[in-house]
Design a protein around this motif. Structure first.
Motif, mmCIF file in Angstrom:
data_model
loop_
_atom_site.group_PDB
_atom_site.id
_atom_site.type_symbol
_atom_site.label_atom_id
_atom_site.label_comp_id
_atom_site.label_asym_id
_atom_site.label_seq_id
_atom_site.Cartn_x
_atom_site.Cartn_y
_atom_site.Cartn_z
ATOM 1 N N ARG A 272 0.851 -1.202 -0.099
ATOM 2 C CA ARG A 272 0.085 0.053 0.037
ATOM 3 C C ARG A 272 0.777 1.194 0.229
ATOM 4 O O ARG A 272 0.204 2.469 0.421
ATOM 5 N N MET A 273 2.122 1.048 -0.058
ATOM 6 C CA MET A 273 3.216 2.054 -0.296
ATOM 7 C C MET A 273 3.709 2.087 -1.724
ATOM 8 O O MET A 273 4.252 1.182 -1.974
ATOM 9 N N THR A 274 3.816 3.372 -2.423
ATOM 10 C CA THR A 274 4.547 3.293 -3.683
ATOM 11 C C THR A 274 5.308 4.573 -3.676
ATOM 12 O O THR A 274 4.615 5.813 -3.288
ATOM 13 N N HIS A 275 6.511 4.576 -3.785
ATOM 14 C CA HIS A 275 7.527 5.925 -3.853
ATOM 15 C C HIS A 275 7.449 6.449 -2.643
ATOM 16 O O HIS A 275 7.258 7.658 -2.488
ATOM 17 N N GLY A 276 7.308 5.806 -1.411
ATOM 18 C CA GLY A 276 7.067 6.613 -0.211
ATOM 19 C C GLY A 276 5.868 7.087 0.007
ATOM 20 O O GLY A 276 5.579 7.894 1.251
ATOM 21 N N LYS A 277 4.916 6.861 -0.606
ATOM 22 C CA LYS A 277 3.607 7.514 -0.346
ATOM 23 C C LYS A 277 2.581 6.495 -0.486
ATOM 24 O O LYS A 277 2.740 5.367 -0.923
ATOM 25 N N ILE A 278 1.521 6.637 0.452
ATOM 26 C CA ILE A 278 0.441 5.698 0.580
ATOM 27 C C ILE A 278 -0.299 5.612 -0.633
ATOM 28 O O ILE A 278 -0.801 6.714 -1.390
ATOM 29 N N LEU A 280 -3.498 4.891 -2.583
ATOM 30 C CA LEU A 280 -4.987 4.678 -2.255
ATOM 31 C C LEU A 280 -5.886 3.973 -3.303
ATOM 32 O O LEU A 280 -7.106 3.794 -3.248
ATOM 33 N N SER A 281 -5.086 3.439 -4.425
ATOM 34 C CA SER A 281 -5.916 2.995 -5.387
ATOM 35 C C SER A 281 -6.890 1.719 -5.214
ATOM 36 O O SER A 281 -7.788 1.589 -5.904
ATOM 37 N N GLU A 282 -6.813 1.112 -4.079
ATOM 38 C CA GLU A 282 -7.459 0.000 -3.402
ATOM 39 C C GLU A 282 -8.954 0.545 -2.978
ATOM 40 O O GLU A 282 -9.944 -0.191 -3.061
ATOM 41 N N LEU A 283 -8.822 1.682 -2.741
ATOM 42 C CA LEU A 283 -10.151 2.432 -2.297
ATOM 43 C C LEU A 283 -10.939 2.783 -3.554
ATOM 44 O O LEU A 283 -12.125 3.386 -3.322
ATOM 45 N N GLY A 284 -10.643 2.765 -4.577
ATOM 46 C CA GLY A 284 -11.287 3.074 -5.928
ATOM 47 C C GLY A 284 -10.624 4.367 -6.630
ATOM 48 O O GLY A 284 -10.122 4.917 -5.975
ATOM 49 N N ALA A 285 -11.186 4.480 -7.938
ATOM 50 C CA ALA A 285 -10.632 5.465 -8.708
ATOM 51 C C ALA A 285 -10.841 6.779 -8.221
ATOM 52 O O ALA A 285 -10.112 7.791 -8.514
ATOM 53 N N GLU A 286 -12.077 7.055 -7.572
ATOM 54 C CA GLU A 286 -12.406 8.311 -7.158
ATOM 55 C C GLU A 286 -11.777 8.729 -5.588
ATOM 56 O O GLU A 286 -12.181 9.933 -5.401
ATOM 57 N N ALA A 287 -11.055 7.873 -5.000
ATOM 58 C CA ALA A 287 -10.977 7.928 -3.635
ATOM 59 C C ALA A 287 -10.128 9.157 -3.331
ATOM 60 O O ALA A 287 -10.511 10.010 -2.631
#
Ligand code: GLU
Length: 369
Positions: A272-278, A280-287
């Motif tokens: 759930r981390m990419t390039h040091g950032k959380i 949020l794609s798991e929560l959906g495109a509009e998250a």
């Protein structure tokens, strides 16, 4: 909500049930009990206040034979943690274990008392046993039919497993707000509130969905959905490695959980981390765009999860500058909360099953729709 284990097996089930209860001990409970139908179709029930070990000791002294049974660890909601309130609850040939709360147990209890039923506990659970017994007796129907007729009369969040000594080759389970998982074996099947309880017996699981009613025999599993249509639910092969049901050398489960915190955080963030950032794609495109509009955060939880919510509140306010409130779920669900614009509603639950927290979540969804 506490633990349920049920088994319909090729061998005596006492050991399987006790092992299942032991593996659910980490959740906390105040009493434990089991009921097994003997080969002569007699219901044998043992209940003890305190640890599963006390139940184990009692059964070691007077071993119980039988290849079908149900077991429970109770966390009292209605009635003191005493032996006569521990599950299973019985009405003649019917035995029931139940997680959760039957909200309308009082009027049901009065109706059943008027019909001549005697209550032997102060629990909400006992109404389920007598209600099903009453339906079978007056309508001369099967246990499976009686359960389908009983469900619309029960209000609340609950999971139940029911047994009938006159038909000692079926278990009936209902899921209404409290999870249940069927463990599938060869010539034997199991049910529990958490797959962890069944891992020594099987790795093949079917998760019941909200409103499902299941009829489980040695060789078959029939599931009806909330509209009473037969459905096929997918089989899931568990590769669970983490064994919460084992104290792993720690003196108690709380100590184990405290030492597990660094790993728990690592596992949660993994993927759930990419390039040091959380991420949020798991929560959906509009998250992302939805979260940008958040003006207020409402956290609702119970017990330890409530304490975690209070920590989260400091972080949300300090780091994100968003006003945040934390409320105990049982307070939130029994008042009439006003709808707040752009408020992010977060529920926290250690087990994912806390009845008041689930009810608060449903209420919040109802308010916004
Ligand atoms: N409401 C039931 C009781 O008080 C069940 C509690 C539980 O989920 O353990 O007995």
């Amino acid at each position: 909500m506490c633990g349920i284990v049920g088994a319909i097996a090729k061998c005596d089930v006492a050991e399987i049930l006790l092992e299942g209860l032991k593996r659910l001990e980490y959740r906390g409970y105040d009493s434990a009990g089991l009921a097994i139908i003997s080969p002569q179709s007699v219901l044998q029930r043992v209940r003890r206040v305190g640890k599963v070990q006390a139940l184990k000791d009692a059964i070691a002294q007077y071993p119980i034979k039988g290849s079908i049974g149900i077991a429970h660890t109770r966390w009292a909601t209605h009635g003191e943690p005493v032996e006569h309130n521990a599950h299973p609850h019985v009405s003649s040939f019917i035995a029931v274990v139940h997680n959760g709360i039957i909200e309308n147990f009082e009027p049901l209890r009065e109706k059943l008392i008027a019909k001549g039923y005697q209550f032997r506990s102060e629990t909400d659970t006992e109404v389920i046993a007598h209600l099903i017994h009453d339906i079978i007796s007056t309508e001369d129907c099967s246990l499976f039919d009686a359960v389908q007729k009983a469900i619309p009369q029960l209000r609340g969040a609950y999971g139940t497993v029911i047994m009938d000594t006159r038909n000692p080759d079926i278990l009936v389970a209902t899921r209404s707000g409290s999870p249940l998982v069927i463990g599938c074996g060869v010539g034997e099947n199991f049910i529990a509130s958490d797959q962890l309880a069944l891992l020594p017996a099987t790795r093949q699981f079917i998760y019941l969905e909200e409103g499902d009613i299941a009829l489980i025999t040695h060789n078959s599993i029939t599931i009806l959905d909330k509209s009473h249509n037969e459905v096929i639910r997918p089989y899931i092969e568990s590769d669970a490695k983490y064994d919460a049901g084992n104290k792993a050398g720690y003196s108690h489960y709380m100590q184990k959980e405290i030492y597990e915190q660094p790993n728990a955080i690592k596992n949660t963030l993994e993927g759930r981390m990419t390039h040091g950032k959380i991420d949020l794609s798991e929560l959906g495109a509009e998250a992302k765009s939805i979260l940008r509009q958040v003006e207020h955060i409402q956290i609702v939880a119970c017990g330890t999860a409530y304490n975690a919510g209070m920590v989260a509140r400091y972080w949300f306010e300090a780091l994100a500058g968003i006003p945040c409130d934390v409320e105990i779920a049982s307070e939130f669900r029994y008042r009439k909360p006003a709808r707040r614009k752009n408020s992010l509603f977060i529920t926290l639950s250690q087990s994912g099953e806390t009845a008041d927290t689930l009810a608060a979540l449903w209420l919040a969804k109802k308010i916004v729709t």
